[in-house]
Design a protein around this motif. Sequence first.
Motif, PDB file in Angstrom:
ATOM      1  N   ARG A  88       0.820  -1.225   0.000  1.00 50.47           N
ATOM      2  CA  ARG A  88       0.000   0.000   0.000  1.00 50.47           C
ATOM      3  C   ARG A  88       0.850   1.271   0.000  1.00 50.47           C
ATOM      4  O   ARG A  88       0.409   2.315  -0.464  1.00 50.47           O
ATOM      5  CB  ARG A  88      -0.905   0.032   1.238  1.00 50.47           C
ATOM      6  N   LYS A  89       2.058   1.174   0.564  1.00 52.21           N
ATOM      7  CA  LYS A  89       2.895   2.367   0.664  1.00 52.21           C
ATOM      8  C   LYS A  89       3.320   2.849  -0.725  1.00 52.21           C
ATOM      9  O   LYS A  89       3.247   4.037  -1.034  1.00 52.21           O
ATOM     10  CB  LYS A  89       4.151   2.011   1.473  1.00 52.21           C
ATOM     11  N   ALA A  90       3.767   1.914  -1.562  1.00 51.63           N
ATOM     12  CA  ALA A  90       4.264   2.283  -2.889  1.00 51.63           C
ATOM     13  C   ALA A  90       3.170   2.944  -3.712  1.00 51.63           C
ATOM     14  O   ALA A  90       3.368   4.011  -4.306  1.00 51.63           O
ATOM     15  CB  ALA A  90       4.801   1.042  -3.601  1.00 51.63           C
ATOM     16  N   ILE A  91       1.996   2.343  -3.724  1.00 54.43           N
ATOM     17  CA  ILE A  91       0.932   2.867  -4.589  1.00 54.43           C
ATOM     18  C   ILE A  91       0.360   4.164  -4.016  1.00 54.43           C
ATOM     19  O   ILE A  91       0.045   5.105  -4.754  1.00 54.43           O
ATOM     20  CB  ILE A  91      -0.172   1.799  -4.851  1.00 54.43           C
ATOM     21  N   ARG A  92       0.260   4.257  -2.664  1.00 60.77           N
ATOM     22  CA  ARG A  92      -0.302   5.466  -2.068  1.00 60.77           C
ATOM     23  C   ARG A  92       0.626   6.662  -2.270  1.00 60.77           C
ATOM     24  O   ARG A  92       0.183   7.766  -2.607  1.00 60.77           O
ATOM     25  CB  ARG A  92      -0.594   5.215  -0.583  1.00 60.77           C
ATOM     26  N   ASP A  93       1.920   6.449  -2.076  1.00 59.83           N
ATOM     27  CA  ASP A  93       2.862   7.564  -2.273  1.00 59.83           C
ATOM     28  C   ASP A  93       2.902   7.990  -3.740  1.00 59.83           C
ATOM     29  O   ASP A  93       2.996   9.174  -4.048  1.00 59.83           O
ATOM     30  CB  ASP A  93       4.270   7.182  -1.793  1.00 59.83           C
ATOM     31  N   LEU A  94       2.816   7.018  -4.648  1.00 63.59           N
ATOM     32  CA  LEU A  94       2.783   7.357  -6.078  1.00 63.59           C
ATOM     33  C   LEU A  94       1.549   8.220  -6.381  1.00 63.59           C
ATOM     34  O   LEU A  94       1.639   9.283  -7.000  1.00 63.59           O
ATOM     35  CB  LEU A  94       2.742   6.073  -6.931  1.00 63.59           C
ATOM     36  N   ALA A  95       0.388   7.756  -5.904  1.00 58.29           N
ATOM     37  CA  ALA A  95      -0.868   8.461  -6.214  1.00 58.29           C
ATOM     38  C   ALA A  95      -0.896   9.845  -5.578  1.00 58.29           C
ATOM     39  O   ALA A  95      -1.222  10.838  -6.231  1.00 58.29           O
ATOM     40  CB  ALA A  95      -2.061   7.631  -5.738  1.00 58.29           C
ATOM     41  N   VAL A 142      -3.168   7.378 -12.930  1.00 59.53           N
ATOM     42  CA  VAL A 142      -2.491   6.336 -12.143  1.00 59.53           C
ATOM     43  C   VAL A 142      -2.186   5.111 -13.004  1.00 59.53           C
ATOM     44  O   VAL A 142      -1.099   4.515 -12.891  1.00 59.53           O
ATOM     45  CB  VAL A 142      -3.257   6.014 -10.827  1.00 59.53           C
ATOM     46  N   THR A 143      -3.082   4.751 -13.911  1.00 58.60           N
ATOM     47  CA  THR A 143      -2.794   3.574 -14.748  1.00 58.60           C
ATOM     48  C   THR A 143      -1.665   3.889 -15.739  1.00 58.60           C
ATOM     49  O   THR A 143      -0.851   3.014 -16.046  1.00 58.60           O
ATOM     50  CB  THR A 143      -4.043   3.066 -15.504  1.00 58.60           C
ATOM     51  N   GLU A 144      -1.613   5.115 -16.188  1.00 57.90           N
ATOM     52  CA  GLU A 144      -0.520   5.481 -17.103  1.00 57.90           C
ATOM     53  C   GLU A 144       0.827   5.425 -16.383  1.00 57.90           C
ATOM     54  O   GLU A 144       1.817   4.941 -16.931  1.00 57.90           O
ATOM     55  CB  GLU A 144      -0.771   6.886 -17.663  1.00 57.90           C
ATOM     56  N   ALA A 145       0.840   5.891 -15.137  1.00 58.91           N
ATOM     57  CA  ALA A 145       2.090   5.876 -14.366  1.00 58.91           C
ATOM     58  C   ALA A 145       2.561   4.441 -14.100  1.00 58.91           C
ATOM     59  O   ALA A 145       3.761   4.183 -14.006  1.00 58.91           O
ATOM     60  CB  ALA A 145       1.904   6.623 -13.053  1.00 58.91           C
ATOM     61  N   LEU A 146       1.613   3.510 -13.983  1.00 56.57           N
ATOM     62  CA  LEU A 146       1.991   2.120 -13.688  1.00 56.57           C
ATOM     63  C   LEU A 146       2.406   1.371 -14.954  1.00 56.57           C
ATOM     64  O   LEU A 146       3.213   0.443 -14.888  1.00 56.57           O
ATOM     65  CB  LEU A 146       0.849   1.393 -12.982  1.00 56.57           C
ATOM     66  N   GLY A 147       1.843   1.760 -16.081  1.00 57.88           N
ATOM     67  CA  GLY A 147       2.275   1.210 -17.370  1.00 57.88           C
ATOM     68  C   GLY A 147       1.677  -0.136 -17.717  1.00 57.88           C
ATOM     69  O   GLY A 147       1.090  -0.820 -16.877  1.00 57.88           O
TER      70      GLY A 147
END
Length: 387
Positions: A103-110, A244-249
């Motif tokens: 959760r940390k990785a995705i929350r900080d990214l978002a 967010v989906t673009e950032a994840l690729g």
Amino acid sequence: MSKILLLGSGELGKEFVIAAQRIGQTVIAVDSYENAPAMQVAHGFEVINMLDGEALDKIVAKHKPDFIVPEIEAIRTERFYDYEKQGITVVPSAKAANFTMNRKAIRDLASKELGLKTANYRYATSSEELQNAVKEVGIPCVVKPLMSSSGKGQSTIKTPDDIERAWNYAVDGSRGDVVEVIVEAFIKFNSEITLLTITQNNNPTLFCAPIGHRQERGDYQESWQPARISDKDLFEAQDMAEKVTEALGGAGLFGVEFFLADDGVYFSELSPRPHDTGMVTLAGTQNFNEFELHLRAILSLPIFEITLEKFGASAVILASENSSNPSYEGLENIAGLAKTDFRIFGKPTTRPYRRMGVALTSDTLETNIEEVVERAKEAAKLVSVKY
Ligand SMILES: Nc1ncnc2c1ncn2[C@@H]1O[C@H](COP(=O)(O)OP(=O)(O)OP(=O)(O)O)[C@@H](O)[C@H]1O
Ligand SMILES: NCC(=O)N[C@@H]1O[C@H](COP(=O)([O-])[O-])[C@@H](O)[C@H]1O
Ligand SMILES: [Mg+2]
């Protein structure tokens, strides 16, 4: 034809395998126990601990898949970057699977990198740190292990006396080797939605009609499509989902979760794979269900458009005891209902609250969605698990 290594073999994987079989793909289904739902319909299977990197390496080397499709979060996803380097397509991408596992990785990214609106949050690695974190985000707040899903280890703090209990509950419910939690301000949302978002290799990103859902114990109970939402909130959610989906690729279907509150739309989290609430699409609500969409996006088969064909709802059929070889009663009753269907996943064992099946209802586009949901709940009650 492609060879797909499916990592995780629950009910979502089972429907994905069926979609893949229908267009001639080969699937090897993997999970930590034998006779998992997706294994029952796949070409082959492997039983391993998917958090064990060496065990993963071995089956990847053995099967040499074209695609690795994660179906759960609890996988040693760090290995995925290597598999990508070897020329295997990890779905939707190694980064997407790795970032959403924690959760940390995705929350900080978002929140930090993309600036999406989320609940105020802090992290804590001990109950003392949690005391301070709770002071900062305020009460009420929600505590979750960094690595968990389906509400495991999640609880709400309503008074300072709850903090110690929330810490212990989160540590007990945590999977993997990380002893850390996220604490989030409690959002008094009016409703929550999943926005199924499909990224494609050579075509634009597409959105399904939003799916509404209701959760208990952090796990979904009913979902329906379409959800009631203002145009403004929907555009905001679509904009956040696209970012967010673009950032994840990568290409594939994502289940992007949002809270709809008086002060706007909050991004909550996302699955880089079909979403449990998206099982409502099995009711025939769309021209393609979420599993078919995931598969087409993965295989770079163009998806021209996604159309809403009907209103639909799903309601879960849960177990209440521990047992093995369960059977089911009441199938003739649910089968006797109009505009109703169901799935029994075929899980070999039960435990309290384990999801064993789902009831599906639908109606024309002019109906009242609340009535479709009510019918799904009533239909689910007709099926009982026998131990
Ligand atoms: N900050 C919050 N404020 C209010 N409710 C929340 C908050 N965070 C989570 N919830 C409630 O708990 C549910 C589960 O939370 P979340 O989606 O983060 O958990 P999860 O374990 O990842 O679940 P899953 O894997 O099934 O999606 C949410 O759908 C929502 O109903
Ligand atoms: N919210 C995530 C989710 O719904 N995942 C689905 O549940 C299965 C695990 O079920 P189990 O715990 O009953 O084995 C997973 O394999 C996946 O299909
Ligand atoms: Mg969730």
